[in-house]
Design a protein around this motif. Structure first.
Motif, short mmCIF file in Angstrom:
data_model
loop_
_atom_site.label_atom_id
_atom_site.label_comp_id
_atom_site.label_asym_id
_atom_site.label_seq_id
_atom_site.Cartn_x
_atom_site.Cartn_y
_atom_site.Cartn_z
N ILE A 30 0.85 -1.21 0.00
CA ILE A 30 0.00 0.00 0.00
C ILE A 30 0.89 1.26 0.00
O ILE A 30 0.58 2.26 -0.65
CB ILE A 30 -1.03 -0.01 1.16
N GLU A 31 2.02 1.17 0.68
CA GLU A 31 2.92 2.32 0.74
C GLU A 31 3.52 2.59 -0.64
O GLU A 31 3.58 3.73 -1.10
CB GLU A 31 4.02 2.02 1.77
N SER A 32 3.96 1.53 -1.30
CA SER A 32 4.60 1.73 -2.60
C SER A 32 3.58 2.18 -3.65
O SER A 32 3.83 3.11 -4.42
CB SER A 32 5.36 0.45 -2.97
N VAL A 33 2.40 1.58 -3.65
CA VAL A 33 1.38 1.99 -4.62
C VAL A 33 0.90 3.42 -4.30
O VAL A 33 0.70 4.23 -5.21
CB VAL A 33 0.19 0.99 -4.59
N GLY A 34 0.77 3.72 -3.03
CA GLY A 34 0.34 5.06 -2.61
C GLY A 34 1.33 6.12 -3.08
O GLY A 34 0.93 7.16 -3.61
N LYS A 35 2.61 5.85 -2.93
CA LYS A 35 3.62 6.83 -3.37
C LYS A 35 3.56 7.02 -4.88
O LYS A 35 3.71 8.13 -5.38
CB LYS A 35 5.02 6.38 -2.92
N LYS A 36 3.33 5.93 -5.59
CA LYS A 36 3.22 6.04 -7.06
C LYS A 36 2.00 6.89 -7.43
O LYS A 36 2.05 7.71 -8.33
CB LYS A 36 3.07 4.65 -7.69
N PHE A 37 0.90 6.66 -6.72
CA PHE A 37 -0.31 7.43 -7.03
C PHE A 37 -0.06 8.93 -6.83
O PHE A 37 -0.31 9.74 -7.73
CB PHE A 37 -1.49 6.97 -6.17
N PHE A 38 0.46 9.30 -5.66
CA PHE A 38 0.65 10.73 -5.38
C PHE A 38 1.74 11.34 -6.27
O PHE A 38 1.75 12.54 -6.50
CB PHE A 38 0.97 10.95 -3.90
N GLY A 39 2.66 10.49 -6.74
CA GLY A 39 3.76 10.99 -7.59
C GLY A 39 3.33 11.34 -9.01
O GLY A 39 4.12 11.88 -9.79
N GLN A 40 2.07 11.06 -9.35
CA GLN A 40 1.62 11.34 -10.71
C GLN A 40 1.30 12.82 -10.91
O GLN A 40 1.17 13.58 -9.95
CB GLN A 40 0.34 10.55 -11.00
N LYS A 41 1.09 13.18 -12.17
CA LYS A 41 0.70 14.57 -12.50
C LYS A 41 -0.70 14.84 -11.93
O LYS A 41 -1.54 13.95 -11.86
CB LYS A 41 0.63 14.74 -14.01
N MET A 42 -0.92 16.11 -11.58
CA MET A 42 -2.21 16.51 -11.00
C MET A 42 -3.38 16.11 -11.90
O MET A 42 -4.41 15.65 -11.40
CB MET A 42 -2.19 18.03 -10.76
N GLU A 43 -3.24 16.25 -13.20
CA GLU A 43 -4.39 15.94 -14.09
C GLU A 43 -4.80 14.48 -13.97
O GLU A 43 -5.97 14.14 -14.07
CB GLU A 43 -4.08 16.32 -15.54
N GLU A 44 -3.82 13.61 -13.70
CA GLU A 44 -4.11 12.18 -13.55
C GLU A 44 -4.86 11.95 -12.22
O GLU A 44 -5.85 11.24 -12.16
CB GLU A 44 -2.78 11.41 -13.57
N LYS A 45 -4.35 12.59 -11.15
CA LYS A 45 -4.98 12.41 -9.82
C LYS A 45 -6.40 12.97 -9.81
O LYS A 45 -7.31 12.41 -9.20
CB LYS A 45 -4.12 13.10 -8.75
N LYS A 46 -6.58 14.06 -10.53
CA LYS A 46 -7.90 14.71 -10.54
C LYS A 46 -8.96 13.87 -11.26
O LYS A 46 -10.16 14.14 -11.12
CB LYS A 46 -7.80 16.12 -11.12
#
Ligand code: AKG
Ligand code: FE2
Length: 354
Positions: free
Chosen positions: A80-96
Motif C-alpha cells: 500500500i505504501e509503494s502503490v500510494g507513493k506512485k499514485f501521489f507521484g503522478q501529475k495533478m491531471e491524472e490524480k484529478k
C-alpha cells in the motif's frame, strides 16, 4: 521568507514550537499473546489479564499507544505504501480523474481544511464496504439512504486490490483491539462488535509534501478522530504530534518500524461516558522530506445511535452526551465541505450535556 499561500498559515498559537519535544515512554503493546495460536489464553489468564491491564492504562493515561506483533502482514503494508507513493507521484491531471465531489465523496482531494485553515497535504480516501450505506441528506427527518462508492484510478495498476487487501487486515486488527478495550472497561469482549455490522469504516492515505514554511503551516491542524478508533500507519518520516493530557504540551511521536499507532476516538469516549478520552493530534512538516501516513478509521453502521452505554450510567453518573445518529454526523462532515458549511461544522462535543 513566507513562500506559501496565506490559506495555509496557522494562527500564532497553533504553530509548531521551535523546540520539538519527543514523546517518551509511549506505551508499546505486544499483541503476541492473543495471536499466537499455541498460547491458550484460558490456560494462561495471567498473560491475558496483563495485556488488558496495559491497554486500559494506555487508554486512560495516553489515549494512544503503539502495537507490535499485531499479526497484520508487513508485505501488505509495504504494497500500500509503494502503490500510494506512485499514485501521489503522478501529475495533478491524472490524480484529478478520481477527485472527490459532492456525489463521489471518496477519492483524491488536495484542499482539506481543519478548523478553517488549509492542511498542507493531499489525500486519497476509500471505504471498507463497497458500497457503503449512508443517509442521503443531512436533514435529520429525511430517512432516505444512499450509497457511497469508491473511485479507483487506472494508474498505478493494482491499487484497488492492494488497498482492499490491506483494509481487511486493518478491520481484523481494529476489532481485536476493540475487544481488548471492551474487556479493559469491564465489558464482554464482543460488546462493541454489534455496532460494526454494516460499518462505514474508511481508510485515508495522507501525503504531506515538503513545505518551505513548516514553522507556520501544518500537515493537519489539531483535531480528534471522530470514529471508534484509528489504526494509523506512518512511513519512516516523523510528523505526528499528540497533545499530552497532563499539561497540553505537544509531543512528537516517532514511528516504530512495522508498528501501528492506535488512537482512541470520540465514539469510545461517548460509549464509555468519558472513562476513556479521545486524543488531540496534528501533523508537523519539514522542508525536505515528503511523508505518507494511512489511517484506518473504524466507524459504525450509519443507523447507529451513539450514546453512553447503560453499563456506564446510573443515577449518580448520568449520561454526559445526548444520543446522536452516526450516519447524519458523518454525512454532515463529508458533505458540509461542498455545501459551504465548512468542514468542521459538526463536532462530537456538540452532543455534550453541560
Ligand atoms: O499523518 C498522521 O500521522 C496523522 C493523520 C491523522 O491524524 C488523520 O488523518 O486523521
Ligand atoms: Fe487524526
Amino acid at each position: 521568507m513566507v513562500e506559501i499561500d496565506p490559506d495555509f498559515i496557522q494562527a500564532p498559537d497553533n504553530r509548531p514550537k521551535p523546540n520539538v519535544i519527543e514523546a517518551e515512554n509511549v506505551p508499546v503493546i505486544d499483541l503476541s499473546p492473543i495471536l499466537d495460536s499455541s498460547s491458550n489464553i484460558e490456560k494462561d489468564p495471567l498473560v491475558f489479564d496483563e495485556l488488558v491491564r496495559k491497554i486500559g492504562s494506555a487508554c486512560k493515561e495516553w489515549g494512544f499507544f503503539h502495537v507490535i506483533n499485531h499479526g497484520a502482514p508487513l508485505e501488505s503494508r509495504q504494497k500500500i505504501e509503494s502503490v500510494g507513493k506512485k499514485f501521489f507521484g503522478q501529475k495533478m491531471e491524472e490524480k484529478k480523474k478520481v477527485r472527490r465531489d459532492i456525489v463521489k465523496v471518496m477519492g483524491y482531494y488536495e484542499s482539506e481544511v481543519t478548523k478553517s485553515v488549509r492542511d498542507w497535504k493531499e489525500v486519497f480516501d476509500f471505504t471498507f464496504e463497497e458500497p457503503t450505506l449512508i443517509p442521503a441528506s443531512i436533514d435529520p427527518h429525511d430517512k432516505e439512504v444512499t450509497h457511497w462508492y469508491n473511485q479507483w484510478p487506472e494508474f498505478p495498476p493494482g491499487m484497488r486490490e492492494a488497498f482492499q487487501e490491506y483494509a481487511q487486515h486493518m478491520k481484523k486488527l481494529s476489532i481485536k483491539i476493540m475487544e481488548l478495550i471492551a474487556v479493559s472497561l469491564g465489558l464482554p469482549a464482543e460488546r462493541f462488535n454489534e455496532f460494526f455490522k454494516d460499518e462505514t469504516s474508511w481508510i485515508r492515505l495522507n501525503h504531506y509534501p515538503p513545505c518551505p514554511n513548516p514553522d507556520i503551516a501544518l500537515g493537519i491542524g489539531s483535531h480528534k478522530d471522530t470514529g471508534a478508533l484509528t489504526v494509523l500507519a506512518q512511513d519512516e518520516v516523523s510528523g505526528l504530534e499528540v497533545r499530552r493530557k497532563s499539561d497540553g504540551e505537544w509531543l512528537l511521536v516517532k514511528p516504530l518500524p512495522n508498528a501501528y499507532i492506535i488512537n482512541v476516538g470520540d465514539l469510545i469516549q461517548v460509549w464509555s461516558n468519558d472513562a476513556y478520552e479521545s486524543i488531540e493530534h496534528r501533523v508537523v512538516l519539514n522542508t525536505e522530506k515528503a511523508r505518507l501516513s494511512y489511517p484506518f478509521f473504524l466507524t459504525p453502521a450509519h443507523y447507529t445511535m451513539v450514546e453512553p452505554l447503560k453499563e456506564f450510567t446510573n443515577d449518580e453518573n448520568p449520561p454526559k452526551y445526548k444520543p446522536y445518529n452516526w450516519g447524519k454526523f458523518l454525512a454532515t462532515r463529508k458533505l458540509g465541505n461542498f455545501m459551504k458549511l465548512g468542514v468542521d461544522n459538526i463536532h462530537t462535543q456538540h452532543f455534550m450535556i453541560t
